[in-house]
Design a protein around this motif. Structure first.
Motif, short mmCIF file in Angstrom:
data_model
loop_
_atom_site.label_atom_id
_atom_site.label_comp_id
_atom_site.label_asym_id
_atom_site.label_seq_id
_atom_site.Cartn_x
_atom_site.Cartn_y
_atom_site.Cartn_z
N CYS A 149 -15.56 -12.33 12.56
CA CYS A 149 -14.39 -13.08 12.12
C CYS A 149 -13.87 -12.51 10.80
O CYS A 149 -14.57 -11.81 10.10
N CYS A 205 -12.07 -16.82 7.33
CA CYS A 205 -12.69 -17.86 8.16
C CYS A 205 -13.84 -18.55 7.43
O CYS A 205 -14.07 -19.75 7.61
N ALA A 213 -12.65 -19.52 12.95
CA ALA A 213 -12.35 -18.27 13.64
C ALA A 213 -11.49 -18.52 14.87
O ALA A 213 -10.54 -17.78 15.15
#
Length: 155
Positions: free
Chosen positions: A14, A18, A55
């Motif tokens: 991610c 995030c 994410a």
């Protein structure tokens, strides 16, 4: 917690924002439900879940819950349950404004500029934390119960 966060970043694929947004979700959770206790026993699960939800919300490409379960050493059913509980506890309010994000990020950067404890003291604290609450093991808490998620629960 630092090693666990590094693991999430390494294998979660991610974007770095995030993690910031995931921490914001945990702060929102605590604000909405002040009786929720974030403890060493549930922090890893909550961190993994909040970053996973971030994410999914922020990134165009993200891994499946099965992959996230492997990252966290949890089973798929537990990750699915955690995700739903977090979303409902946040009332599905996962949007973050640019200003809110920047303000939170500046707060994190400011907190990171605090002088770290001496190396020996930090090592002692790590050993104490490990003795009190060992890291989450694969399959631990497989029945889906989540310590600290229930209002008023204390650990």
């Amino acid at each position: 917690a630092s090693a666990y966060l590094k693991r999430i970043m390494k294998y979660g694929g991610c974007s770095p924002c995030c993690v910031v947004v995931g921490l914001m979700y945990l702060q929102r959770l605590k604000q909405r439900m002040p009786t929720v206790c974030l403890t060493s026993g549930n922090m890893q699960r909550l961190l993994l879940t909040s970053v996973m939800v971030a994410a999914k919300f922020l990134d165009d490409l993200y891994y499946s819950n099965k992959h996230w379960a492997r990252i966290g050493g949890l089973n798929l059913q537990e990750v699915n349950t955690l995700e739903l509980k977090l979303l409902f506890l946040l009332s599905f309010s996962v949007g973050v404004s640019r200003d809110e994000y920047q303000e939170y990020l500046q707060g994190l950067v400011g907190a990171a500029n605090i002088a770290p404890p001496p190396r020996a003291l930090a090592a002692d604290l790590e050993m104490e934390v490990e003795a009190i609450a060992p890291p989450v093991q694969r399959g631990q808490d497989a029945n889906g119960s989540i310590p600290g998620w229930q209002p008023g629960a204390r650990m």
